[in-house]
Scaffold this motif. Structure first.
Motif, short mmCIF file in Angstrom:
data_model
loop_
_atom_site.label_atom_id
_atom_site.label_comp_id
_atom_site.label_asym_id
_atom_site.label_seq_id
_atom_site.Cartn_x
_atom_site.Cartn_y
_atom_site.Cartn_z
N LYS A 63 44.43 10.90 -16.03
CA LYS A 63 45.34 9.70 -16.04
C LYS A 63 46.67 10.18 -15.17
N TYR A 64 47.57 9.25 -14.56
CA TYR A 64 48.69 9.67 -14.05
C TYR A 64 49.55 10.49 -15.19
N GLY A 65 50.24 11.45 -14.72
CA GLY A 65 51.16 12.19 -15.68
C GLY A 65 50.66 13.20 -16.54
N GLU A 66 49.36 13.15 -16.84
CA GLU A 66 48.82 14.29 -17.66
C GLU A 66 48.60 15.65 -16.91
N ARG A 98 46.06 22.94 -5.83
CA ARG A 98 46.28 22.27 -4.57
C ARG A 98 45.95 21.03 -4.36
N GLN A 99 44.90 20.50 -5.01
CA GLN A 99 44.26 18.91 -4.92
C GLN A 99 44.55 18.13 -6.02
N ILE A 100 44.44 18.51 -7.25
CA ILE A 100 44.69 18.03 -8.22
C ILE A 100 45.98 17.00 -8.41
N PRO A 101 47.17 17.45 -7.95
CA PRO A 101 48.24 16.42 -8.14
C PRO A 101 48.14 15.28 -7.19
N ALA A 102 47.30 15.45 -6.10
CA ALA A 102 46.98 14.06 -5.17
C ALA A 102 46.61 13.03 -6.04
N TYR A 103 46.11 13.05 -7.01
CA TYR A 103 45.53 12.11 -7.76
C TYR A 103 46.22 11.59 -9.08
N GLY A 104 47.54 11.97 -9.12
CA GLY A 104 48.44 11.80 -10.05
C GLY A 104 48.61 12.80 -11.20
N ALA A 105 48.17 13.64 -11.51
CA ALA A 105 47.70 14.45 -12.50
C ALA A 105 48.91 15.74 -12.20
N TYR A 106 49.53 16.35 -13.04
CA TYR A 106 50.29 17.53 -12.96
C TYR A 106 49.35 18.66 -13.10
N THR A 107 49.88 19.66 -12.74
CA THR A 107 49.19 21.19 -13.03
C THR A 107 50.29 21.88 -13.72
N VAL A 108 49.61 23.04 -14.22
CA VAL A 108 50.67 23.89 -15.06
C VAL A 108 51.52 24.75 -14.13
N ALA A 109 50.61 25.33 -12.97
CA ALA A 109 51.33 26.24 -12.05
C ALA A 109 51.22 25.52 -10.78
N PRO A 110 52.16 25.46 -9.84
CA PRO A 110 52.16 24.78 -8.50
C PRO A 110 50.99 25.53 -7.62
N GLY A 111 50.35 24.77 -6.74
CA GLY A 111 49.43 25.47 -5.78
C GLY A 111 49.90 26.03 -4.80
N TYR A 112 51.11 25.32 -4.45
CA TYR A 112 52.01 25.87 -3.20
C TYR A 112 53.35 26.54 -3.73
N PRO A 113 53.87 27.41 -2.70
CA PRO A 113 55.09 27.77 -3.13
C PRO A 113 56.11 26.75 -3.47
N ASP A 114 57.01 26.83 -4.25
CA ASP A 114 57.85 25.72 -5.06
C ASP A 114 59.08 26.25 -5.16
N PHE A 115 60.03 26.14 -4.08
CA PHE A 115 61.08 26.87 -3.61
C PHE A 115 62.32 26.50 -4.85
N PHE A 116 62.29 25.48 -5.31
CA PHE A 116 63.40 25.10 -6.51
C PHE A 116 62.76 24.73 -7.90
N LEU A 117 61.66 25.30 -8.29
CA LEU A 117 60.97 25.56 -9.40
C LEU A 117 61.61 26.89 -10.21
N ASP A 118 62.64 26.79 -10.97
CA ASP A 118 63.16 28.05 -11.46
C ASP A 118 62.05 28.67 -12.41
N ASP A 119 61.03 28.26 -13.04
CA ASP A 119 60.14 29.06 -13.82
C ASP A 119 58.78 29.14 -13.15
N GLU A 120 58.70 29.05 -11.78
CA GLU A 120 57.61 29.07 -11.15
C GLU A 120 56.40 30.29 -11.45
N GLU A 121 57.58 31.49 -11.47
CA GLU A 121 56.68 32.65 -11.84
C GLU A 121 56.02 32.47 -13.19
#
Length: 494
Positions: free
Chosen positions: A399-402, A412-435
């Motif tokens: 569901k959305y937000g899970e 790279r695709q799952i967030p398109a359906y409303g869910a979040y992922t633990v780590a971003p599939g793309y470079p995330d410039f302003f995400l402090d804890d990306e690494e």
């Protein structure tokens, strides 16, 4: 003969547009479609504070642009699904691109073209040939990047903000070539900022083109024009500074972009030989007649930045390449109708026609995004690249937000359906804890990781689901569904 050539150019351009509209219906999955869909989805749920589009974090994102904000408003107001909204975006972007090219071509032809129906037909034929050149006059090796106008590239990126920004760039250059009043210059400043905010790389191309249009203006701008131009630039900079969704000027310090752009400097002869030969000849003709021709100046400015990127190892500067190619492609279409000598027009017309046929064959695999592979001739089917499989199969459960834990490609695709992922599939410039997030995903799937450390990863990020192949490793979880190519959706036990 000339009338027949003009009719053929218009018919071919129309067929190309029909093909792209048919591609919009398919909307093939590839590249960055997931991040753009996720961005619209977040804005649909919260226009004012959408948070990071990929992970459950309160962070700004350069993907929240004036264009995606408009799409988010459409999604929120209509209740349409995100992929329907992206199809609408694609159609609007195509309209902006086609009308922008028409208007830009007109600025070069109005003084020389005859009035009335004959002038309109000549302009229509030149615009059609320029559109064909933008899409097909490349090389025989595919060159697919957002912000690049090649047919195969457009088929994959037509719904991206880069296509809107590319079309808007033609409108910006048109406006600058016609600018007289305060409204013209202030409008150009606002449009410049919108392009830069919507797709930063295309914004650089638009900026170089804008400089070229001003430096190539005839007559040379007077003092009043420079004052108005300065006011337009100031207004654009103000919009860039106050844009609330991310800090535009902070992007200058963003890292992690160089290696992924290194391929922009590879196999350039194979990718660009058609435009180099034919477009280069057309630019040379224009330069011979006018040393301040704006198309020539734009090409030179783009070439300087592109070369500097290659020499200094700043590979991301290679994204300026459209500033080199677009002037050559536009010149190729224009000179067939604008060269003073008939013999030159005829010779260049045949050269452009031959190059377009070769370019069309090189990109003929684009037909696979419209027709079944079985319906394509073998030689064309060999050029077709299958789009990515989508992740609609997880939506009955997730569901959305899970939060879903997955490796990079699913992420790279799952967030398109409303869910979040633990780590971003793309470079995330302003995400402090990306690494830290990327390390957490690697830790979870690493063979030597203990069950306790894996459970800690799931608990730390509030993971409800895991998407993985059977051999990826991980905790023994409840198997819920199986997707394409054997991927499995696992439920994390509460």
């Amino acid at each position: 003969m000339r009338a027949a050539g003009s009719t053929l150019a218009r018919a071919a351009a129309l067929l190309l547009l029909v093909l792209l509209v048919a591609v919009v219906v398919r909307l093939p999955w590839a590249g960055d479609l997931g991040i753009h869909a996720a961005t619209v989805e977040r804005l649909r749920h919260d226009l004012l504070d959408p948070g990071d589009p990929l992970v459950a974090a309160d962070a700004p994102s350069p993907y929240y642009t004036p264009w995606t904000l408009l799409l988010g408003c459409v999604a929120k107001a209509t209740g349409l699904g995100v992929f329907v909204v992206l199809r609408i975006a694609a159609l609007l972007s195509l309209a902006v691109l086609v009308t922008g090219v028409w208007s830009f071509v007109g600025t070069f032809m109005e003084s020389a073209a005859p009035k009335g129906a004959a002038g309109w037909g000549r302009r229509a034929a030149a615009s059609a040939l320029v559109l064909l050149s933008l899409a097909l006059l490349w090389g025989t090796t595919l060159f697919n990047w957002s912000g690049f106008s090649g047919l195969n590239s457009l088929a994959l990126t037509v719904s991206y903000p880069s296509t809107f920004a590319l079309g808007a760039s033609f409108w910006l250059w048109t406006l600058l070539r016609r600018a007289v009043t305060w409204a013209h210059f202030l409008g150009a400043g606002l449009l410049w900022a919108v392009i830069l905010l919507s797709h930063q790389f295309t914004g650089v191309v638009a900026s170089l083109g804008a400089v070229a249009m001003v430096l190539g203006a005839r007559p040379w701008p007077g003092r009043a024009a420079w004052v108005r131009l300065g006011a337009g630039c100031a207004l654009g900079l103000l919009l860039l500074a106050v844009w609330p969704y991310y800090s535009f000027f902070a992007l200058s310090g963003a890292g992690g972009l160089e290696e992924i752009h290194r391929s922009l400097y590879r196999d350039l002869p194979g990718r660009l030989w058609l435009v180099a030969l034919v477009g280069g000849a057309a630019l040379a003709l224009r330069w011979w007649r006018d040393r301040r021709d704006p198309l020539v100046l734009c090409c030179l400015l783009g070439a300087l930045v592109f070369a500097a990127g290659g020499l200094s190892g700043h590979w991301s500067w290679g994204r300026v390449l459209p500033a080199v190619l677009i002037p050559a492609q536009v010149a190729a279409g224009l000179e067939v109708f604008c060269a003073p000598r008939r013999a030159v027009r005829v010779a260049l017309g045949w050269a452009v026609a031959g190059a377009l046929v070769v370019g069309a064959w090189a990109q003929s695999g684009t037909l696979g995004y419209v027709l079944p592979r079985s319906a394509l001739p073998d030689a064309v089917a060999a050029k077709y690249r299958e789009p990515w499989a989508d992740y609609h199969w997880i939506t009955p459960w997730v569901k959305y937000g899970e939060v879903v834990l997955a490796k990079q490609w699913p992420a790279r695709q799952i967030p398109a359906y409303g869910a979040y992922t633990v780590a971003p599939g793309y470079p995330d410039f302003f995400l402090d804890d990306e690494e830290a997030r990327l390390a957490a995903v690697r830790t979870y799937f690493a063979p030597a990781t203990s069950a306790q450390r894996r459970a800690d990863v799931l608990r730390r990020y509030g993971v409800r689901w895991v998407v993985a192949y059977p051999g990826d490793g991980g905790l023994p979880l409840d198997r819920v569904a199986v997707g394409p190519r054997g991927q499995i959706l696992y439920r994390v036990r509460s």
